[in-house]
Motif scaffolding. Structure first.
Motif, short mmCIF file in Angstrom:
data_model
loop_
_atom_site.label_atom_id
_atom_site.label_comp_id
_atom_site.label_asym_id
_atom_site.label_seq_id
_atom_site.Cartn_x
_atom_site.Cartn_y
_atom_site.Cartn_z
N LYS A 226 0.80 -1.23 0.00
CA LYS A 226 0.00 0.00 0.00
C LYS A 226 0.83 1.28 0.00
CE LYS A 226 -3.59 -2.67 0.37
NZ LYS A 226 -4.38 -3.00 -0.85
N ALA A 228 2.92 4.50 -0.73
CA ALA A 228 3.08 5.40 -1.88
C ALA A 228 4.45 5.14 -2.48
CB ALA A 228 2.96 6.85 -1.42
N ASN A 254 -0.44 2.04 -5.48
CA ASN A 254 -0.25 3.47 -5.26
C ASN A 254 1.10 3.90 -5.82
OD1 ASN A 254 -0.60 6.09 -4.38
ND2 ASN A 254 -0.31 5.62 -2.22
N HIS A 256 3.63 5.80 -8.88
CA HIS A 256 3.77 6.90 -9.83
C HIS A 256 5.10 6.72 -10.54
CE1 HIS A 256 0.70 8.89 -7.22
NE2 HIS A 256 1.38 8.27 -6.28
N ASN A 286 4.08 14.54 -0.20
CA ASN A 286 3.55 13.56 0.76
C ASN A 286 3.33 14.17 2.12
OD1 ASN A 286 3.56 10.35 -0.04
ND2 ASN A 286 4.79 11.60 -1.42
#
Length: 289
Positions: A226, A228, A254, A256, A286
């Motif tokens: 989970k 980021a 999650n 990018h 963040n």
């Protein structure tokens, strides 16, 4: 390598110290103040890889970089603990013993896989995890079958590290090896890699890591991570193709991806200012969230 001999020329040596925490003796560099960011180099690297990026990040955070077991100046305590899960467990234990509590982990290449495993077992569980040319894919085709077998065979031969060090540590050989990754480094950067490659114990630990390395378990669990995750992929990377990050991002809930032109596998050594700006931007984003 002998720290007493090499420390005069080792990057950021004033910030180095050693921690005896079983099963290894760890070489650690610690710089700056504030919340902790942990830096993990890739296979065959060392803290020198962060020589220019670390001071830039340390203007805003406390930055801790470690040499992986047996690599750089960290002394390998148990050869069988060079696998992905074992190294992550040992690093997590070290982190707990030092009360570092990192708010972010930056991993280069294989270091990114270790960072994600650390997140899985509760270190920096929410992230961000930042992968620089993250090695999150297995070799494809015949190479995926042959390379692991070759690494296992080489790691079992006690003479191989010395032979490789003698044959591959000339300046011209090191330059070819680095350029083969798609990166262009300064003379100083090449000299640091030459020191590492000329050290049989460093080569032996790198081979042990390659022989024990498997991404199958981690890749199967990527959809459950989970944290980021930010994957920074260089277009000129000839070691870990940028599509590897794109494929991993599809599995992570999650994730990018940022793609960079004109840089190779050692992007953070080629353009530390650009990479620092990206990392600081991620951390700011963040923190605001």
């Amino acid at each position: 390598m002998d720290w007493a001999v090499e420390k005069q020329a080792w990057p950021n040596a004033d910030h180095s110290h050693f921690i005896d925490h079983r099963p290894h003796r760890w070489h650690v560099q610690d710089m700056g103040e504030g919340p902790v960011i942990l830096l993990l180099h890739g296979a065959g690297g060392a803290t020198h890889s962060w020589r220019d990026l670390m001071p830039l990040l340390a203007q805003h955070y406390r930055v801790v970089a470690i040499d992986l077991p047996g690599q750089g100046f960290s002394q390998l305590g148990v050869k069988q603990r060079c696998s992905l899960p074992a190294m992550a467990d040992d690093i997590a234990s070290l982190i707990q013993s030092q009360c570092w509590q990192p708010i972010a982990i930056v991993g280069h290449s294989a270091g990114a896989a270790i960072a994600l495993r650390l997140s899985e077992i509760g270190v920096c569980q929410a992230g961000p995890i930042i992968g620089l040319n993250a090695a999150l894919g297995n070799f494809k085709g015949v190479a995926g079958f042959i390379f692991p077998i070759m690494a296992k065979i080489l790691s079992l031969n006690p003479f191989i590290p010395g032979i490789f060090s003698r044959s591959a540590s000339s300046p011209s050989s090191v330059k070819r090896l680095i350029e083969g990754t798609g990166s262009q480094l300064s003379t100083d950067g090449l000299q640091q890699y030459q020191k590492l490659i000329s050290d049989p114990s460093h080569v032996a630990a790198t081979l042990a890591m390659m022989a024990q390395w498997s991404l199958d378990g981690l890749r199967s669990r990527l959809p459950s991570i989970k944290a980021a995750t930010y994957l920074i992929a260089a277009e000129n990377d000839r070691t870990v193709p940028p599509d590897t990050s794109a494929e991993a991002a599809k599995l992570l809930p999650n994730a990018h991806v940022t793609r960079l032109e004109n840089l190779g596998h050692l992007a953070h050594e080629e353009d530390p200012k650009r990479i620092s700006e990206i990392i600081l931007g991620i951390l700011k984003e963040n923190q605001a969230a």
